[in-house]
Design an enzyme around this catalytic site. Structure first.
Site: not given
Length: 264
Positions: A42, A112, A146
Site C-alpha cells: 500500500e 480504497k 489494508c
C-alpha cells in the site's frame, strides 16, 4: 499462478526514489523466482502517514505509476499488482491501486473504500465507490487495501461470483500484526480461496509497519511468510485444488442469505 509479494520499505514523501526502488525490487523478484504475478504494498510512493503527507508529491491521476508499471509489466512479461499509491485527482486525494497484465494493459484500478479513521486517513483521502475484480492469466482475482480486510462483507461480496485469489495490499502497523495474520487466514478459509498479503515494513511518521506478508492457501495453511524486514516471498497457488476443497466443505452451497442482514 506463481505469486511474489514484495515486502517493501519506503521513504516518506520521496516518490521518485520509491518508484526506482519498487522497480528494482520487481526486477529482482522476476529474475530470482520467475513469478506469474508480482505484488507491491500500500501507498509505496509516499508511505502511509496521512498527518504528514505531502499532497503535492502525490501522483497526479496515477500517471507516473501507470507509465512505470505498465512498461515494466510489458518488458518483463509479468502481471503486476502494483499495490496502491497516493494519487491526486481534480476532486481530491485517493489511495489508489492499479493492476497490469503481461502486455502492460491496466486491467483494474481501485480506490480504497474503507479509510482508517484512527490515523486520520478519512480526513485526507476521498473514499472509493467501487469494488475490484479482474482476471490474470484466466485466474479470477480481486483486490482490497489494508483496513478493508476488517470488513468481511466486502470480501464475501467479491468472492460470491467465484474467486481464486484475493490480493491484500497494506501498510499494517507492527503493533497489530496478530490481527493482520488472523484476519488474512479467516478470509482465506471462509471464502475458500488463496490470499496473497503484501504488507510494508519500516517506519513512517513514527509508526513502525509490521511486515509478515504471507501467501495463504484455501485451507488456511501459510505457504510463504516474511518476517519484519524488506524481503520477497514467493509461492505457487494451484487453482485446480480449489474445486476439491469447495466440494468437500460446500459453504457457498449451504449459505442461507435470506436470513442475513448486513445493512443494519
Amino acid at each position: 499462478m506463481r505469486i511474489s509479494c514484495i515486502q517493501m520499505n519506503m521513504l516518506e514523501n520521496r516518490p521518485a526514489e520509491n518508484r526506482a526502488h519498487a522497480e528494482a525490487l520487481v526486477r529482482a523478484a522476476v529474475k530470482a523466482d520467475r513469478p506469474d504475478t508480482v505484488v507491491l504494498p500500500e501507498t509505496w510512493n509516499l508511505g502511509f502517514a496521512p498527518g504528514s503527507m505531502d499532497a503535492e508529491a502525490a501522483d497526479r491521476d496515477g500517471q507516473e505509476t501507470i507509465a512505470c508499471m505498465s512498461a515494466l509489466a510489458r518488458e518483463l512479461s509479468v502481471n503486476i499488482v502494483a499495490g496502491s499509491v497516493v494519487s491526486r485527482r481534480a476532486d481530491g486525494i485517493y489511495n489508489t491501486a492499479y493492476v497490469f497484465d503481461r502486455t502492460g494493459a491496466c486491467v483494474a484500478s481501485y480506490d480504497k473504500t474503507h479509510l482508517f479513521s484512527p490515523m486520520g486517513e478519512d480526513q485526507v483521502f476521498q473514499k472509493g465507490d467501487h469494488l475490484c475484480r479482474f482476471s490474470l492469466d484466466g485466474v479470477q482475482c480481486a483486490l482490497i487495501i489494508c483496513y478493508d480486510l476488517r470488513f468481511p462483507e466486502l470480501t464475501r461480496s467479491l468472492a460470491l461470483p467465484g474467486l481464486d485469489v484475493l490480493f491484500v495490499v497494506s501498510q499494517w502497523p507492527a503493533v497489530r500484526v496478530p490481527h493482520l495474520t488472523t484476519l488474512s487466514h479467516a478470509r482465506a478459509i471462509e471464502n475458500q480461496m488463496f490470499v496473497a498479503l503484501c504488507n510494508s515494513c519500516g517506519t513512517a511518521a513514527g509508526t513502525v509497519y509490521g511486515g509478515h506478508s504471507a501467501i495463504i492457501d484455501p485451507l488456511g495453511a501459510t505457504i510463504a511468510e516474511a518476517g519484519d524486514a524488506e524481503t520477497i516471498i514467493t509461492a505457487d497457488c494451484n487453482s485446480e485444488a480449489l474445486a476439491a476443497i469447495r466440494s468437500s466443505i460446500p459453504v457457498f452451497r449451504d449459505r442461507r442469505p435470506e436470513l442475513y442482514r448486513t445493512d443494519c
